[in-house]
Design a protein around this motif. Structure first.
Motif, PDB file in Angstrom:
ATOM      1  N   MET A   1       0.826  -1.190   0.000  1.00 12.46           N
ATOM      2  CA  MET A   1       0.000   0.000   0.000  1.00 12.46           C
ATOM      3  C   MET A   1       0.869   1.252   0.000  1.00 12.46           C
ATOM      4  SD  MET A   1      -3.156   0.685   2.431  1.00 12.46           S
ATOM      5  CE  MET A   1      -3.631   2.148   3.133  1.00 12.46           C
ATOM      6  N   GLU A   2       1.949   1.237   0.799  1.00 13.08           N
ATOM      7  CA  GLU A   2       2.801   2.420   0.863  1.00 13.08           C
ATOM      8  C   GLU A   2       3.500   2.678  -0.467  1.00 13.08           C
ATOM      9  OE1 GLU A   2       5.289   1.921   4.296  1.00 13.08           O
ATOM     10  OE2 GLU A   2       3.789   2.815   5.590  1.00 13.08           O
ATOM     11  N   ARG A   3       3.930   1.635  -1.155  1.00  4.27           N
ATOM     12  CA  ARG A   3       4.571   1.817  -2.466  1.00  4.27           C
ATOM     13  C   ARG A   3       3.606   2.432  -3.468  1.00  4.27           C
ATOM     14  NH1 ARG A   3       8.392  -3.339  -3.839  1.00  4.27           N
ATOM     15  NH2 ARG A   3       9.868  -2.951  -2.174  1.00  4.27           N
ATOM     16  N   LYS A   4       2.379   1.969  -3.437  1.00 11.80           N
ATOM     17  CA  LYS A   4       1.370   2.493  -4.354  1.00 11.80           C
ATOM     18  C   LYS A   4       1.126   3.978  -4.080  1.00 11.80           C
ATOM     19  CE  LYS A   4      -3.171   1.224  -6.097  1.00 11.80           C
ATOM     20  NZ  LYS A   4      -4.285   0.277  -5.962  1.00 11.80           N
ATOM     21  N   LEU A   5       0.999   4.349  -2.816  1.00  8.82           N
ATOM     22  CA  LEU A   5       0.783   5.753  -2.462  1.00  8.82           C
ATOM     23  C   LEU A   5       1.996   6.613  -2.803  1.00  8.82           C
ATOM     24  CD1 LEU A   5      -1.121   5.351   0.894  1.00  8.82           C
ATOM     25  CD2 LEU A   5      -2.014   6.241  -1.249  1.00  8.82           C
ATOM     26  N   ALA A   6       3.194   6.078  -2.606  1.00  5.52           N
ATOM     27  CA  ALA A   6       4.395   6.829  -2.963  1.00  5.52           C
ATOM     28  C   ALA A   6       4.422   7.082  -4.469  1.00  5.52           C
ATOM     29  CB  ALA A   6       5.645   6.073  -2.524  1.00  5.52           C
ATOM     30  N   GLY A   7       4.039   6.101  -5.252  1.00  3.57           N
ATOM     31  CA  GLY A   7       3.959   6.277  -6.700  1.00  3.57           C
ATOM     32  C   GLY A   7       2.949   7.342  -7.088  1.00  3.57           C
ATOM     33  N   HIS A   8       1.785   7.340  -6.422  1.00  6.94           N
ATOM     34  CA  HIS A   8       0.769   8.363  -6.691  1.00  6.94           C
ATOM     35  C   HIS A   8       1.307   9.753  -6.350  1.00  6.94           C
ATOM     36  CE1 HIS A   8      -2.268   5.514  -7.768  1.00  6.94           C
ATOM     37  NE2 HIS A   8      -2.403   5.016  -6.551  1.00  6.94           N
ATOM     38  N   ALA A   9       2.026   9.861  -5.238  1.00  5.52           N
ATOM     39  CA  ALA A   9       2.587  11.153  -4.840  1.00  5.52           C
ATOM     40  C   ALA A   9       3.581  11.658  -5.882  1.00  5.52           C
ATOM     41  CB  ALA A   9       3.259  11.042  -3.472  1.00  5.52           C
ATOM     42  N   LEU A  10       4.410  10.770  -6.405  1.00  7.09           N
ATOM     43  CA  LEU A  10       5.375  11.170  -7.429  1.00  7.09           C
ATOM     44  C   LEU A  10       4.676  11.593  -8.716  1.00  7.09           C
ATOM     45  CD1 LEU A  10       8.137   8.474  -6.926  1.00  7.09           C
ATOM     46  CD2 LEU A  10       8.277  10.911  -6.368  1.00  7.09           C
ATOM     47  N   HIS A  11       3.654  10.876  -9.116  1.00  7.08           N
ATOM     48  CA  HIS A  11       2.906  11.247 -10.319  1.00  7.08           C
ATOM     49  C   HIS A  11       2.208  12.593 -10.132  1.00  7.08           C
ATOM     50  CE1 HIS A  11       3.519   7.694 -12.753  1.00  7.08           C
ATOM     51  NE2 HIS A  11       3.283   6.939 -11.684  1.00  7.08           N
ATOM     52  N   PHE A  12       1.643  12.821  -8.957  1.00 10.59           N
ATOM     53  CA  PHE A  12       0.978  14.093  -8.687  1.00 10.59           C
ATOM     54  C   PHE A  12       1.978  15.240  -8.757  1.00 10.59           C
ATOM     55  CE2 PHE A  12      -0.549  17.510  -5.984  1.00 10.59           C
ATOM     56  CZ  PHE A  12      -1.838  17.670  -6.442  1.00 10.59           C
ATOM     57  N   ASP A  13       3.168  15.023  -8.202  1.00 10.74           N
ATOM     58  CA  ASP A  13       4.197  16.060  -8.202  1.00 10.74           C
ATOM     59  C   ASP A  13       4.691  16.358  -9.615  1.00 10.74           C
ATOM     60  OD1 ASP A  13       5.707  17.859  -6.549  1.00 10.74           O
ATOM     61  OD2 ASP A  13       7.484  16.677  -7.083  1.00 10.74           O
ATOM     62  N   ALA A  14       4.606  15.388 -10.501  1.00 12.45           N
ATOM     63  CA  ALA A  14       5.083  15.569 -11.869  1.00 12.45           C
ATOM     64  C   ALA A  14       4.051  16.241 -12.778  1.00 12.45           C
ATOM     65  CB  ALA A  14       5.475  14.216 -12.455  1.00 12.45           C
ATOM     66  N   LEU A  15       2.847  16.461 -12.291  1.00 11.23           N
ATOM     67  CA  LEU A  15       1.835  17.126 -13.109  1.00 11.23           C
ATOM     68  C   LEU A  15       2.280  18.545 -13.438  1.00 11.23           C
ATOM     69  CD1 LEU A  15      -1.467  16.071 -11.300  1.00 11.23           C
ATOM     70  CD2 LEU A  15      -0.634  15.261 -13.502  1.00 11.23           C
ATOM     71  N   PRO A  16       1.952  19.008 -14.617  1.00 12.36           N
ATOM     72  CA  PRO A  16       2.325  20.386 -14.962  1.00 12.36           C
ATOM     73  C   PRO A  16       1.579  21.381 -14.075  1.00 12.36           C
ATOM     74  CG  PRO A  16       0.962  19.402 -16.684  1.00 12.36           C
ATOM     75  CD  PRO A  16       1.247  18.327 -15.683  1.00 12.36           C
ATOM     76  N   ALA A  17       2.206  22.518 -13.865  1.00 13.97           N
ATOM     77  CA  ALA A  17       1.594  23.571 -13.041  1.00 13.97           C
ATOM     78  C   ALA A  17       0.311  24.057 -13.708  1.00 13.97           C
ATOM     79  CB  ALA A  17       2.565  24.714 -12.858  1.00 13.97           C
ATOM     80  N   THR A  18      -0.744  24.166 -12.924  1.00 12.83           N
ATOM     81  CA  THR A  18      -2.035  24.596 -13.456  1.00 12.83           C
ATOM     82  C   THR A  18      -2.318  26.055 -13.164  1.00 12.83           C
ATOM     83  OG1 THR A  18      -3.169  23.944 -11.438  1.00 12.83           O
ATOM     84  CG2 THR A  18      -3.002  22.291 -13.181  1.00 12.83           C
ATOM     85  N   GLY A  19      -1.533  26.647 -12.285  1.00 16.15           N
ATOM     86  CA  GLY A  19      -1.794  28.029 -11.891  1.00 16.15           C
ATOM     87  C   GLY A  19      -2.800  28.126 -10.757  1.00 16.15           C
ATOM     88  N   LEU A  20      -3.390  26.995 -10.371  1.00 21.80           N
ATOM     89  CA  LEU A  20      -4.340  26.980  -9.262  1.00 21.80           C
ATOM     90  C   LEU A  20      -3.577  26.796  -7.952  1.00 21.80           C
ATOM     91  CD1 LEU A  20      -7.022  24.602 -10.786  1.00 21.80           C
ATOM     92  CD2 LEU A  20      -7.105  27.094 -10.681  1.00 21.80           C
TER      93      LEU A  20
END
Length: 62
Positions: A1-20
């Motif tokens: 579970m922790e590996r999956k959440l860590a992967g989600h956190a990395l993907h979220f951080d890699a999202l382009p800036a939205t300005g929001l």
């Protein structure tokens, strides 16, 4: 579970800036890991150390 959440956190951080000005949804989890904390999910509960709380939407627990 922790590996999956860590992967989600990395993907979220890699999202382009939205300005929001959105809060960082994974920051509390990362802080927990940085401080040596762990959690686990067992029998429908999420345990943070010895403290367990029922998993699911917050509105169902109020």
């Amino acid at each position: 579970m922790e590996r999956k959440l860590a992967g989600h956190a990395l993907h979220f951080d890699a999202l382009p800036a939205t300005g929001l000005d959105l809060p960082e949804p994974y920051e509390p989890l990362i802080a927990l890991w940085e401080r040596g904390g762990r959690f686990r999910r067992e029998n429908g509960l999420v345990y943070f150390g010895v403290l367990g709380m029922r998993a699911g939407p917050l509105r169902e627990r109020l």
